[in-house]
Structure formats: C-alpha cells, structure tokens
Design a protein around this motif. Structure first.
Motif, PDB file in Angstrom:
ATOM      1  N   VAL A  96      -3.440 -11.324  -7.730  1.00 57.38           N
ATOM      2  CA  VAL A  96      -3.295 -10.896  -8.514  1.00 57.38           C
ATOM      3  C   VAL A  96      -3.268  -9.149  -7.534  1.00 57.38           C
ATOM      4  N   GLY A  97      -2.121  -8.410  -7.014  1.00 57.07           N
ATOM      5  CA  GLY A  97      -2.205  -7.302  -6.447  1.00 57.07           C
ATOM      6  C   GLY A  97      -2.358  -8.019  -4.763  1.00 57.07           C
ATOM      7  N   GLY A 136      -4.595  -8.263  -0.190  1.00 54.65           N
ATOM      8  CA  GLY A 136      -4.029  -9.139  -1.161  1.00 54.65           C
ATOM      9  C   GLY A 136      -3.511 -10.324  -0.273  1.00 54.65           C
ATOM     10  N   ALA A 160       1.181 -12.120  -9.027  1.00 49.45           N
ATOM     11  CA  ALA A 160       1.137 -11.225 -10.067  1.00 49.45           C
ATOM     12  C   ALA A 160       1.030  -9.721  -9.925  1.00 49.45           C
ATOM     13  N   GLY A 161       2.362  -8.760  -9.733  1.00 46.92           N
ATOM     14  CA  GLY A 161       2.252  -7.484  -9.446  1.00 46.92           C
ATOM     15  C   GLY A 161       2.583  -6.246 -10.233  1.00 46.92           C
ATOM     16  N   SER A 162       2.325  -5.052 -10.248  1.00 44.03           N
ATOM     17  CA  SER A 162       2.574  -4.312 -11.239  1.00 44.03           C
ATOM     18  C   SER A 162       4.186  -4.638 -12.379  1.00 44.03           C
ATOM     19  N   ALA A 221      -6.726  -7.861  -6.545  1.00 40.68           N
ATOM     20  CA  ALA A 221      -7.186  -7.198  -5.382  1.00 40.68           C
ATOM     21  C   ALA A 221      -6.408  -6.336  -6.351  1.00 40.68           C
ATOM     22  N   THR A 222      -6.531  -5.797  -7.198  1.00 36.04           N
ATOM     23  CA  THR A 222      -6.203  -4.595  -7.225  1.00 36.04           C
ATOM     24  C   THR A 222      -6.699  -3.057  -7.257  1.00 36.04           C
ATOM     25  N   PRO A 252     -15.100  -2.761  -4.802  1.00 32.42           N
ATOM     26  CA  PRO A 252     -16.723  -3.351  -5.565  1.00 32.42           C
ATOM     27  C   PRO A 252     -16.189  -3.966  -6.395  1.00 32.42           C
ATOM     28  N   ARG A 271      -7.463   6.355  -4.288  1.00 39.92           N
ATOM     29  CA  ARG A 271      -9.716   5.529  -4.772  1.00 39.92           C
ATOM     30  C   ARG A 271      -9.841   7.184  -3.941  1.00 39.92           C
ATOM     31  N   HIS A 289     -19.938  -1.733   1.256  1.00 42.51           N
ATOM     32  CA  HIS A 289     -20.074  -2.949   2.268  1.00 42.51           C
ATOM     33  C   HIS A 289     -21.269  -2.712   2.576  1.00 42.51           C
ATOM     34  N   TRP A 344     -11.678 -10.349  11.930  1.00 41.16           N
ATOM     35  CA  TRP A 344     -11.189  -9.380  10.822  1.00 41.16           C
ATOM     36  C   TRP A 344     -10.974 -10.859   9.721  1.00 41.16           C
TER      37      TRP A 344
HETATM   38  N1  LIG Z   1     -12.522  -6.667   1.261  1.00 34.44           N
HETATM   39  C1  LIG Z   1     -12.192  -6.199   2.156  1.00 34.44           C
HETATM   40  O1  LIG Z   1     -12.829  -5.698   3.097  1.00 34.44           O
HETATM   41  C2  LIG Z   1     -11.028  -4.943   1.648  1.00 34.44           C
HETATM   42  C3  LIG Z   1     -10.763  -4.250   2.326  1.00 34.44           C
HETATM   43  C4  LIG Z   1      -9.220  -3.643   1.912  1.00 34.44           C
HETATM   44  C5  LIG Z   1      -9.267  -2.848   0.346  1.00 34.44           C
HETATM   45  N2  LIG Z   1     -10.244  -3.611  -0.676  1.00 34.44           N
HETATM   46  C6  LIG Z   1     -10.718  -4.081  -2.113  1.00 34.44           C
HETATM   47  O2  LIG Z   1      -9.326  -4.317  -2.468  1.00 34.44           O
HETATM   48  C7  LIG Z   1      -8.571  -3.756  -3.648  1.00 34.44           C
HETATM   49  C8  LIG Z   1      -7.160  -3.239  -3.532  1.00 34.44           C
HETATM   50  O3  LIG Z   1      -7.661  -2.688  -2.225  1.00 34.44           O
HETATM   51  P1  LIG Z   1      -5.681  -2.530  -1.844  1.00 34.44           P
HETATM   52  O4  LIG Z   1      -6.642  -1.799   0.346  1.00 34.44           O
HETATM   53  O5  LIG Z   1      -5.255  -3.135  -1.497  1.00 34.44           O
HETATM   54  O6  LIG Z   1      -4.775  -1.252  -2.566  1.00 34.44           O
HETATM   55  P2  LIG Z   1      -3.531  -0.780  -2.429  1.00 34.44           P
HETATM   56  O7  LIG Z   1      -3.250   0.045  -2.703  1.00 34.44           O
HETATM   57  O8  LIG Z   1      -2.826  -1.751  -1.266  1.00 34.44           O
HETATM   58  O9  LIG Z   1      -3.303  -2.491  -3.207  1.00 34.44           O
HETATM   59  C9  LIG Z   1      -3.547  -2.816  -4.903  1.00 34.44           C
HETATM   60  C10 LIG Z   1      -2.242  -3.300  -5.373  1.00 34.44           C
HETATM   61  O10 LIG Z   1      -1.731  -3.912  -6.738  1.00 34.44           O
HETATM   62  C11 LIG Z   1      -1.065  -3.162  -7.651  1.00 34.44           C
HETATM   63  N3  LIG Z   1      -1.642  -3.310  -8.695  1.00 34.44           N
HETATM   64  C12 LIG Z   1      -1.880  -2.074  -8.878  1.00 34.44           C
HETATM   65  N4  LIG Z   1      -1.710  -2.569 -10.854  1.00 34.44           N
HETATM   66  C13 LIG Z   1      -1.271  -3.465 -10.747  1.00 34.44           C
HETATM   67  C14 LIG Z   1      -1.529  -4.637 -11.602  1.00 34.44           C
HETATM   68  N5  LIG Z   1      -1.255  -4.205 -12.960  1.00 34.44           N
HETATM   69  N6  LIG Z   1      -1.126  -6.396 -11.859  1.00 34.44           N
HETATM   70  C15 LIG Z   1      -1.034  -6.434 -10.411  1.00 34.44           C
HETATM   71  N7  LIG Z   1      -0.940  -5.557  -9.266  1.00 34.44           N
HETATM   72  C16 LIG Z   1      -1.277  -4.207  -9.507  1.00 34.44           C
HETATM   73  C17 LIG Z   1      -0.325  -2.507  -5.960  1.00 34.44           C
HETATM   74  O11 LIG Z   1       0.886  -2.669  -6.958  1.00 34.44           O
HETATM   75  C18 LIG Z   1      -0.813  -2.803  -4.644  1.00 34.44           C
HETATM   76  O12 LIG Z   1       0.688  -4.086  -4.354  1.00 34.44           O
HETATM   77  C19 LIG Z   1      -9.521  -2.354  -3.951  1.00 34.44           C
HETATM   78  O13 LIG Z   1     -10.332  -2.464  -4.552  1.00 34.44           O
HETATM   79  C20 LIG Z   1     -10.435  -2.353  -2.302  1.00 34.44           C
HETATM   80  O14 LIG Z   1     -11.777  -1.526  -3.061  1.00 34.44           O
HETATM   81  C21 LIG Z   1     -11.413  -4.812  -0.053  1.00 34.44           C
END
Ligand SMILES: NC(=O)c1ccc[n+]([C@@H]2O[C@H](COP(=O)([O-])OP(=O)(O)OC[C@H]3O[C@@H](n4cnc5c(N)ncnc54)[C@H](O)[C@@H]3O)[C@@H](O)[C@H]2O)c1
Length: 388
Positions: free
Chosen positions: A8-9, A14, A33-35, A71-72, A96, A166, A184, A329
């Motif tokens: 998801v996301g 993702g 699943a996406g938005s 990963a939303t 988080p 964010r 982290h 990474w």
């Molecule tokens: N572990 C890590 O090192 C790491 C790195 C980056 C991000 N993250 C975490 O991952 C999460 C996502 O971050 P990101 O940087 O990929 O953000 P992003 O904004 O690039 O991606 C988020 C995705 O979620 C989608 N989305 C929004 N609403 C949605 C819904 N209702 N259903 C499904 N999908 C939906 C968006 O369209 C987008 O594609 C955050 O919580 C962030 O903290 C973790």
C-alpha cells in the motif's frame, strides 16, 4: 510455502519494499494499492505487479495477500495497519509506526491480540557493520559504553521551495525531522548498545518558517525526493521542526547527544553514530556504510572494511558480497526483509526474533521517545523522562 505480498503506497520507498522481498526467492508481489485505481495500475504495470487496487481496504481483503506492507504517508499508517491486522494479515509498516505514542500503542495491542507478525522497517539495523558493532558492544569489546553520540543530517528541505507532506502536522505528525529521521537514529542507538534512553532534553527549531507549497495539478502530486519543480506555489506557515539537538541519558548512566536536520547542505542521508566505551570507541556512518571505525587509546585506531571473512560468525549472514564489493542501503533493507519473512515463514508468531527485526513494540518505543523530545522542547528544553 510461497508468501503473497501486497504493497500500500508505491511512492519513494514502496518500490524498495518490492525489490527487497523479490530477492528473498519465496515471496510473490501480488498487488499494489494506491490513492486511486489509475495510479495503482500505472505503478503495478511499471513494477510488473499483477493486481492494482484503488483502495487499501480492497488490497487487505485479497486472499492471495498474506503480508501487507504499509508505505503510505504517516497519517495513513494507523488506518492501513489496523485494516490489515483486522483482516488477519501479517503487517510490515514503514516508520514511524504511528502519528503518536498512544496511536502506536493501540496498534501494538491489536497486532498482539490478533497473533499476526508485526514489523517496522528500522532498516539501518540490516547493515552488516551495524550488526558487527552491536555484537562487539554486547561482547564487551569496547568496555562499558559511556557516551553515545551522532547525527542524522539531510539537505532536501534546504530551500524554501522544498516542500513535502512531512511538513504538515495532519499528514506527517507533530514532528518532522525528529519523527522522520530521529526515530531511525534512536532505534539504532538503542539497538547497537542494548541500552535504553531514559531521559531527553531537546532544543528544536524551524529554520524555514514560511515555505512555498506547490499548487497541485491532478495527477502531478510530487513524491518524496522528486526535487523542486518550477511550479506555481503558495506561501504557507511551517510549524514543525527541521532542525533539532537532543541530550540523552541512558539507563546504565551513559550520556549522549544527537542532532537531526533536513536543512544541512551537502548532507544527503548522513546518519552517523559513535559509541565511546571504557576500552574503545566504535563509529559508523551510513554514507560510508562499508567501514566501521574502531577508536583506541593505547594502540593505533583502525578501520574495519566490510568483509564477511572478517566479521563475527553470527554477523556474516548480513553480508552477501566478498570484501571490496560495496553493499548499500538497498542490501540492508533486504536484510531486514529477510529477517521479517524468516519469522513469518517459520509460522511461530513473534518468538525468537532475529536481530534486524524491529517489532511494533520497537515502533511504539520510537514514538514514545519522539513524544518525550517534543514535550521537553514544549516545556522550555527541560529534562523529560521517556516512558515506557
Ligand atoms: N525506512 C526508510 O528508510 C524510509 C524511507 C523513506 C520513507 N519512509 C517512510 O515511508 C512512508 C512513505 O514515505 P515516502 O517517502 O515513500 O512517501 P511518498 O510521498 O513518496 O509516497 C507515499 C505514497 O503513498 C501513496 N498514497 C497516498 N494516499 C494513499 C492511499 N490512501 N492509499 C494508498 N496509497 C496512498 C501516495 O500516492 C504515494 O505514492 C513514510 O511513512 C516514511 O516515513 C521510510
């Protein structure tokens, strides 16, 4: 048995979940699943995933999905994870875990009652030299740790034209830098040392209080790290911190400090951590992750290059390439997925967790620490206990 994964996301991080689980050899990525259905279909086609859903509710109901990856953006974490657990699916949430400690605690309770495997991606645990350092500290090689310090600096929000969800408390939470990357760092500090942070004193600030938010046009939502496009924008007030420094007290009496910043030019994903003990020090830097510095007083300090033949036997499974072949990474991220899916495949619930496995309890812990830091700052930067 093969396991079906649903994501998801599929924004920035993702697709890395997908890459990592594909490398395990026994996981099929079955759905995204996406938005919207259109965005999910486009991502699924680009990533070679058979099914696309326009809602996370539809994805969690799919019987071929055994493990849901969340990963939303942060504000959706609790809803997506709760729906997955309610459907009896194992859950891998990106960090988080939730927007607050209380929200995280509710998710932990729900996952425990449901008996599903629950994990949070504190992926820096998956680095072979992080595991080497942890093993060395646990084995007493640096003596008693008395100072744990470091930083996690980035520059992707340096300009006032840089913008992200964010920065919006209703989407990212009450904290930006501390919640996003400070979580982290704290997980890594506790994981590497085996110590617990018991008190914090935080000084936080917003160096860019007014930013230019891009006006969205349909289908053109920027994803994280896409870069500032030359688009029409509107000024908005920013309330969350982009820079913070925190003093730490640990449960063995050790002291510590770390800084986080998203406005530090030249620092891309610069996580540094050093543990000074009564006999030696160890330092690791994410941007040079194939090196572990060993600091000594009575003989020459040294740099251990990542090389499976030089690592402790227990740590070797986290290194997959011979010395001189740099790991990165994405390899560490894959190591975390290997630990998580090993637990799922074993079918014994949350028992015997391997080192790089961070559970919802660890996610809750990180939320508690960030909440304590925000409380400390709110009360005028005073020492504040961390519960639980
Ligand atoms: N572990 C890590 O090192 C790491 C790195 C980056 C991000 N993250 C975490 O991952 C999460 C996502 O971050 P990101 O940087 O990929 O953000 P992003 O904004 O690039 O991606 C988020 C995705 O979620 C989608 N989305 C929004 N609403 C949605 C819904 N209702 N259903 C499904 N999908 C939906 C968006 O369209 C987008 O594609 C955050 O919580 C962030 O903290 C973790």
């Amino acid at each position: 048995m093969r396991l079906g994964m649903g994501l998801v996301g599929a924004g920035f991080v993702g697709p890395h979940h997908i890459d990592a689980v594909r490398r395990l050899g026994f996981v099929d990525v079955v759905a995204i699943a996406g938005s919207s259905e259109a965005s999910a279909r486009a991502k699924a086609d680009a990533l070679g995933v058979p099914k696309a859903y326009g809602s996370f509710e539809a994805l969690v109901a799919d019987p071929s999905v055994h493990v849901v990856h969340n990963a939303t953006p942060n504000y959706l974490h609790a809803r997506v994870s709760a729906a997955a657990i309610a459907a009896g699916k194992h859950i891998v949430s990106d960090k988080p875990l939730a927007m607050s400690a209380s929200e995280a605690l509710a998710l932990l309770g729900q996952a425990e009652r449901a008996g599903v495997v629950h994990a949070v991606t504190f992926n820096y645990r998956g680095n072979p030299l992080v595991q080497q350092a942890r093993h060395a500290i646990d084995g007493g090689e640096i003596g008693k740790p008395h100072f744990v310090h470091g930083s996690y600096l980035q520059d992707w929000l340096l300009f006032d034209t840089d913008y992200s969800w964010r920065l919006e408390p209703d989407k990212g939470g009450a904290s930006s830098a501390l919640g996003d990357v400070g979580s982290h760092w704290c997980d890594l500090a506790e994981h590497m040392t085996g110590l617990r942070i018991v008190e914090v004193l935080a000084d936080i600030t917003t160096t860019i209080p007014i930013r230019r938010k891009p006006l969205e046009s349909p289908g053109q939502k920027p994803e994280t790290f896409q870069g500032a496009a030359e688009v029409a924008s509107t000024p908005v007030d920013v309330k969350v911190e982009d820079l913070a420094s925190v003093l730490l007290r640990f449960d063995n009496g050790a002291r510590g400090s770390f800084s986080v910043g998203q406005v530090c030019a030249g620092h891309k994903n610069d996580l540094r951590i050093e543990v000074c003990g009564s006999a030696a020090s160890l330092a690791w830097r994410q941007e040079q992750q194939n090196e572990l510095w060993i600091g000594r007083r009575d003989r020459a300090s040294a740099v251990l290059q990542k090389d499976p033949s030089l690592l402790d036997r227990a740590v070797r499974p986290y290194a997959h390439l011979p010395g001189g072949h740099q790991e990165s990474w994405a390899d560490a991220f894959c190591n975390v997925m290997r630990d998580i899916y090993g637990v799922i495949a074993a079918g014994k619930g949350m028992s015997n967790l391997p080192p790089a496995f961070a559970s919802f309890a660890d996610g809750y812990r990180a939320n508690c620490l960030v909440d304590a830091m925000l409380e400390s700052a709110r009360r005028g930067s005073v020492w504040t206990p961390c519960r639980p």
